[in-house]
Enzyme design. Structure first.
Site, short mmCIF file in Angstrom:
data_model
loop_
_atom_site.label_atom_id
_atom_site.label_comp_id
_atom_site.label_asym_id
_atom_site.label_seq_id
_atom_site.Cartn_x
_atom_site.Cartn_y
_atom_site.Cartn_z
CD GLU A 1 -1.89 -5.78 5.32
OE1 GLU A 1 -1.29 -5.94 4.28
OE2 GLU A 1 -2.64 -4.88 5.71
CB CYS B 1 -0.83 0.19 1.14
SG CYS B 1 -2.51 1.02 0.63
CG HIS C 1 -3.83 -3.43 3.13
ND1 HIS C 1 -2.90 -2.92 3.89
CD2 HIS C 1 -4.51 -2.09 2.38
CE1 HIS C 1 -2.96 -1.55 3.68
NE2 HIS C 1 -3.62 -1.09 2.91
#
Ligand SMILES: N[C@@H](CCC(=O)NCCCC(=O)O)C(=O)O
Length: 255
Positions: free
Chosen positions: A222, A112, A220
């Protein structure tokens, strides 16, 4: 933990009357659970830091997202209301780390804000408030206090056939989340677009001729490590690259 050490450059945050060097836990957990590595949060020291001393001791670099934006002066544009908020120390630390990690072949995953820093560090520029640009969808975080809703998978991207990312998640359409209002404008010369959204927003890049793993994504992964195959594969591939370097295989190849 034998998987290797990964530096995560911190943000500067102020709360409880203190200034903190902080990184969101979702990146720490994804590094541990998704990549099998030991994360190390790196203070945003700017010029006071010694990037090569850090890179002599780590086996990978994970650049996290953040609500702050890269300062436009770093890509030759004037600061306006729409460019903020800023974190100049994070800018400085991240971009030094990015440039040297690429030169030294140290595995790099930039997420990001991280892909935006990667692009600027290598000579590109950013567009701000992209939802106001003609033909663009709204990529901003949904207006919700619920974290799962904020990071919900929301739109399709197309992964380019033959790209590094295609080698990890497969080519074609995949669905990702989206929490950003800036994006790559002028692509840095050494970057190759790996995936784009239907509105043309660059969603993933790789570094051309990088001696090591060097991938940036605008979404994202993660957040959904452990429950989303695309996220799991990205962090597993990063972990494999870090482990190879930690075992000395990657280090010999790149230096
Ligand atoms: N500030 C940049 C990068 C966006 C980013 O990294 N978002 C992650 C944080 C999401 C949140 O909790 O608000 C941009 O807006 O493009």
């Amino acid at each position: 933990m034998s998987g290797g050490l990964v530096a995560i450059p911190a943000d500067i945050r102020v709360f409880e009357g203190y200034t903190w060097h902080a990184a969101p836990d979702q990146y720490v957990q994804a590094a541990v659970r998704g990549s099998g590595v030991l994360p190390l949060i790196l203070p945003a020291l700017g010029d006071a830091g010694d990037v090569d001393m850090v890179l002599d001791r780590v086996d990978g670099v994970l650049i996290s997202g953040s609500r702050t934006n890269v300062h436009p002066a770093l890509y030759g544009e004037a600061e306006t209301e729409g460019h903020g908020p800023f974190d100049r120390l994070r800018d400085h630390t991240s971009m030094q780390l990015i440039r040297r990690a690429i030169e030294r072949g140290i595995p790099l995953l930039a997420i990001c804000r991280g892909i935006q820093e990667l692009n600027v560090a290598l000579g590109g520029s950013l567009a701000t408030e992209i939802q106001e640009l003609p033909g663009r969808i709204d990529h901003r975080k949904p207006d919700t206090q619920d974290r799962d809703e904020a990071f919900a998978i929301r739109h399709a991207i197309h992964v380019r056939e033959g790209s590094c990312l295609a080698g990890i998640v497969g080519a074609g359409e995949v669905k990702v989340n989206s929490l950003h209002r800036q994006a790559i404008s002028r692509l840095a010369p050494r970057l190759a677009v790996e995936a784009a959204a239907e509105d043309g927003t660059v969603e993933a890049v790789s570094v051309i001729d990088a001696p090591g793993f060097a991938l940036g994504v605008q979404w994202h992964p993660e957040y959904w490590v452990g429950s989303d195959a695309i996220s799991d594969r990205i962090f597993a591939a990063f972990g494999d690259a870090v482990r190879a370097r930690h075992s000395g295989l990657g280090r010999v190849a790149a230096e």
